[in-house]
Design a protein around this motif. Structure first.
Motif, PDB file in Angstrom:
ATOM      1  N   ASP A   7       3.989  38.813  51.866  1.00 43.78           N
ATOM      2  CA  ASP A   7       5.336  39.056  52.372  1.00 43.78           C
ATOM      3  C   ASP A   7       5.504  38.484  53.781  1.00 43.78           C
ATOM      4  O   ASP A   7       4.651  38.696  54.649  1.00 43.78           O
ATOM      5  N   ALA A   8       6.596  37.788  53.991  1.00 40.73           N
ATOM      6  CA  ALA A   8       6.974  37.327  55.327  1.00 40.73           C
ATOM      7  C   ALA A   8       8.254  38.043  55.720  1.00 40.73           C
ATOM      8  O   ALA A   8       9.195  38.118  54.929  1.00 40.73           O
ATOM      9  N   THR A   9       8.273  38.596  56.922  1.00 40.72           N
ATOM     10  CA  THR A   9       9.468  39.288  57.401  1.00 40.72           C
ATOM     11  C   THR A   9       9.758  38.861  58.834  1.00 40.72           C
ATOM     12  O   THR A   9       8.860  38.438  59.570  1.00 40.72           O
ATOM     13  N   ALA A  10      11.009  38.995  59.210  1.00 33.34           N
ATOM     14  CA  ALA A  10      11.414  38.722  60.590  1.00 33.34           C
ATOM     15  C   ALA A  10      12.642  39.564  60.906  1.00 33.34           C
ATOM     16  O   ALA A  10      13.320  40.055  59.996  1.00 33.34           O
ATOM     17  N   PHE A  11      12.911  39.714  62.198  1.00 35.90           N
ATOM     18  CA  PHE A  11      14.077  40.465  62.659  1.00 35.90           C
ATOM     19  C   PHE A  11      14.086  41.880  62.075  1.00 35.90           C
ATOM     20  O   PHE A  11      15.059  42.322  61.468  1.00 35.90           O
ATOM     21  N   ASN A  12      12.927  42.561  62.268  1.00 40.77           N
ATOM     22  CA  ASN A  12      12.770  43.938  61.796  1.00 40.77           C
ATOM     23  C   ASN A  12      13.036  44.034  60.291  1.00 40.77           C
ATOM     24  O   ASN A  12      13.726  44.929  59.812  1.00 40.77           O
ATOM     25  N   ALA A  13      12.468  43.070  59.554  1.00 41.81           N
ATOM     26  CA  ALA A  13      12.509  43.004  58.084  1.00 41.81           C
ATOM     27  C   ALA A  13      13.904  42.710  57.521  1.00 41.81           C
ATOM     28  O   ALA A  13      14.132  42.861  56.327  1.00 41.81           O
ATOM     29  N   GLN A  14      14.841  42.262  58.368  1.00 40.01           N
ATOM     30  CA  GLN A  14      16.152  41.860  57.851  1.00 40.01           C
ATOM     31  C   GLN A  14      16.065  40.528  57.100  1.00 40.01           C
ATOM     32  O   GLN A  14      16.878  40.252  56.222  1.00 40.01           O
ATOM     33  N   LYS A  15      15.073  39.723  57.450  1.00 39.08           N
ATOM     34  CA  LYS A  15      14.829  38.459  56.765  1.00 39.08           C
ATOM     35  C   LYS A  15      13.490  38.582  56.041  1.00 39.08           C
ATOM     36  O   LYS A  15      12.479  38.953  56.655  1.00 39.08           O
ATOM     37  N   LYS A  16      13.462  38.271  54.741  1.00 38.10           N
ATOM     38  CA  LYS A  16      12.254  38.466  53.947  1.00 38.10           C
ATOM     39  C   LYS A  16      12.014  37.271  53.031  1.00 38.10           C
ATOM     40  O   LYS A  16      12.953  36.602  52.611  1.00 38.10           O
ATOM     41  N   ALA A  17      10.733  37.056  52.709  1.00 35.66           N
ATOM     42  CA  ALA A  17      10.366  36.020  51.739  1.00 35.66           C
ATOM     43  C   ALA A  17       8.943  36.289  51.271  1.00 35.66           C
ATOM     44  O   ALA A  17       8.187  37.026  51.906  1.00 35.66           O
ATOM     45  N   GLN A  18       8.597  35.678  50.146  1.00 35.96           N
ATOM     46  CA  GLN A  18       7.227  35.696  49.636  1.00 35.96           C
ATOM     47  C   GLN A  18       6.644  34.301  49.842  1.00 35.96           C
ATOM     48  O   GLN A  18       7.222  33.315  49.377  1.00 35.96           O
ATOM     49  N   LEU A  19       5.523  34.219  50.546  1.00 37.33           N
ATOM     50  CA  LEU A  19       4.900  32.937  50.838  1.00 37.33           C
ATOM     51  C   LEU A  19       3.467  32.948  50.299  1.00 37.33           C
ATOM     52  O   LEU A  19       2.599  33.650  50.835  1.00 37.33           O
ATOM     53  N   GLU A  20       3.240  32.185  49.228  1.00 34.87           N
ATOM     54  CA  GLU A  20       1.922  32.160  48.598  1.00 34.87           C
ATOM     55  C   GLU A  20       0.855  31.719  49.596  1.00 34.87           C
ATOM     56  O   GLU A  20       1.065  30.787  50.364  1.00 34.87           O
ATOM     57  N   ILE A  23       5.181  24.175  66.829  1.00 31.77           N
ATOM     58  CA  ILE A  23       5.082  25.586  66.458  1.00 31.77           C
ATOM     59  C   ILE A  23       4.196  25.761  65.229  1.00 31.77           C
ATOM     60  O   ILE A  23       4.456  25.184  64.173  1.00 31.77           O
ATOM     61  N   LEU A  24       3.151  26.596  65.377  1.00 27.90           N
ATOM     62  CA  LEU A  24       2.219  26.857  64.273  1.00 27.90           C
ATOM     63  C   LEU A  24       2.102  28.363  64.024  1.00 27.90           C
ATOM     64  O   LEU A  24       1.005  28.881  63.817  1.00 27.90           O
ATOM     65  N   ASP A  25       3.218  29.044  64.025  1.00 29.02           N
ATOM     66  CA  ASP A  25       3.207  30.502  63.916  1.00 29.02           C
ATOM     67  C   ASP A  25       4.460  30.989  63.195  1.00 29.02           C
ATOM     68  O   ASP A  25       5.198  30.208  62.605  1.00 29.02           O
ATOM     69  N   LYS A  26       4.689  32.289  63.268  1.00 27.08           N
ATOM     70  CA  LYS A  26       5.782  32.934  62.541  1.00 27.08           C
ATOM     71  C   LYS A  26       7.172  32.423  62.957  1.00 27.08           C
ATOM     72  O   LYS A  26       8.150  32.582  62.209  1.00 27.08           O
ATOM     73  N   ASP A  27       7.269  31.806  64.121  1.00 19.59           N
ATOM     74  CA  ASP A  27       8.561  31.257  64.541  1.00 19.59           C
ATOM     75  C   ASP A  27       9.065  30.190  63.565  1.00 19.59           C
ATOM     76  O   ASP A  27      10.272  29.944  63.480  1.00 19.59           O
ATOM     77  N   ARG A  28       8.171  29.564  62.815  1.00 18.37           N
ATOM     78  CA  ARG A  28       8.623  28.601  61.812  1.00 18.37           C
ATOM     79  C   ARG A  28       9.453  29.305  60.746  1.00 18.37           C
ATOM     80  O   ARG A  28      10.417  28.731  60.217  1.00 18.37           O
ATOM     81  N   PHE A  29       9.093  30.539  60.426  1.00 13.97           N
ATOM     82  CA  PHE A  29       9.863  31.331  59.460  1.00 13.97           C
ATOM     83  C   PHE A  29      11.129  31.873  60.105  1.00 13.97           C
ATOM     84  O   PHE A  29      12.218  31.790  59.519  1.00 13.97           O
ATOM     85  N   ARG A  30      11.002  32.404  61.322  1.00 14.13           N
ATOM     86  CA  ARG A  30      12.172  32.960  62.020  1.00 14.13           C
ATOM     87  C   ARG A  30      13.277  31.914  62.177  1.00 14.13           C
ATOM     88  O   ARG A  30      14.460  32.208  62.034  1.00 14.13           O
ATOM     89  N   LYS A  31      12.881  30.686  62.496  1.00 19.17           N
ATOM     90  CA  LYS A  31      13.841  29.628  62.825  1.00 19.17           C
ATOM     91  C   LYS A  31      14.161  28.703  61.649  1.00 19.17           C
ATOM     92  O   LYS A  31      14.835  27.689  61.838  1.00 19.17           O
TER      93      LYS A  31
END
Length: 250
Positions: free
Chosen positions: A33-46, A215-223
């Motif tokens: 599970d990938a989440t961002a913005f206090n779990a308002q944004k979600k995805a499944q990333l294998e 960027i090599l971190d969760k910011d790639r998902f956030r942005k």
């Protein structure tokens, strides 16, 4: 591989924690599970769970070699970790070596400003409240930690930074900032807990000057930059290349 585990004790955004046969240990399953913005944004990333588990295992063992106590015991499988059971302190410790993100949104400090010594902020861990920033007065009012324990956790967090920052630099990565959770085990020892991974660290590739490509971190998902698993995989490859294979408790 299916591990034998006890009851589910807790499920968070990125991990599940299960009881084990040892009352002083628990099993942690890293989810995709990938989440961002206090779990308002979600995805499944294998493969996300596997990558974060393996990166965290290497980094916990790195800290251990430097005399920094953690809850880590070993890995039980590619996505499973054995850790000491701890009482998590409801404070998130954030250390910032370089100004970015919320610090630049909330202050006039320019993006990319080096912070030496690292800025240490404490946040109250409560999703419903949005993990608010704690002041000295609020800490005293809430009574979440004693003055002595706060001093210990801040010192421990700075020790972690003193190990991780040069380690990542040697891998061609800039440790921009990171968050830590800490807890007390049954003996009352203060331990680094949770995980240390691209989910909890901002990491920039020192070989890139492009503000997004580095960027090599969760910011790639956030942005919505894409390439999240590729970025995590690159971090994992570099970390594993510099560390012994994690000990297996499976």
């Amino acid at each position: 591989m299916t591990l034998s585990h006890g009851e589910l004790l807790y499920e968070g955004k990125a991990k599940r924690i299960y009881a084990s046969a040892d009352a002083q240990q628990v099993l942690v399953e890293f989810k995709n599970d990938a989440t961002a913005f206090n779990a308002q944004k979600k995805a499944q990333l294998e493969h996300k769970g596997r990558l974060n588990c393996q990166i965290s295992a290497c980094l916990f063992e790195l800290l251990e070699r430097h005399g920094i106590p953690t809850h880590y015991v070993g890995v039980a499988d590619a996505t499973w970790m054995v850790v000491q059971r701890v009482e998590v302190i409801p404070i998130e410790v954030v250390l910032r070596n370089t100004a970015t993100g919320s610090l630049c949104r909330e202050t006039p400090i320019p993006q990319g400003t080096a912070l030496d010594p690292a800025l240490l902020d404490l946040y109250y861990k409560d999703d419903a409240l949005g993990d608010p920033l704690l002041t000295d007065a609020r800490i005293a009012l809430l009574g979440v930690v004693s003055a002595e324990l706060r001093q210990r956790l801040e010192a421990l967090a700075r020790q972690v930074n003193a190990v991780l920052q040069p380690f990542f630099k040697d891998l061609g990565l800039q440790l921009v900032d990171f968050k830590l959770e800490l807890g007390l085990n049954q003996a009352g020892e203060l331990l680094v807990a949770d995980e240390i991974s691209p989910d909890t660290c901002r990491l920039w590739d020192l070989s890139s000057t492009d503000a997004n490509e580095r960027i090599l971190d969760k910011d790639r998902f956030r942005k919505d930059l894409g390439g999240v698993i590729e970025a995590y995989g690159e971090v994992c490859k570099r970390v594993q290349g510099a560390c012994p294979e994690p000990r297996n408790c499976g």
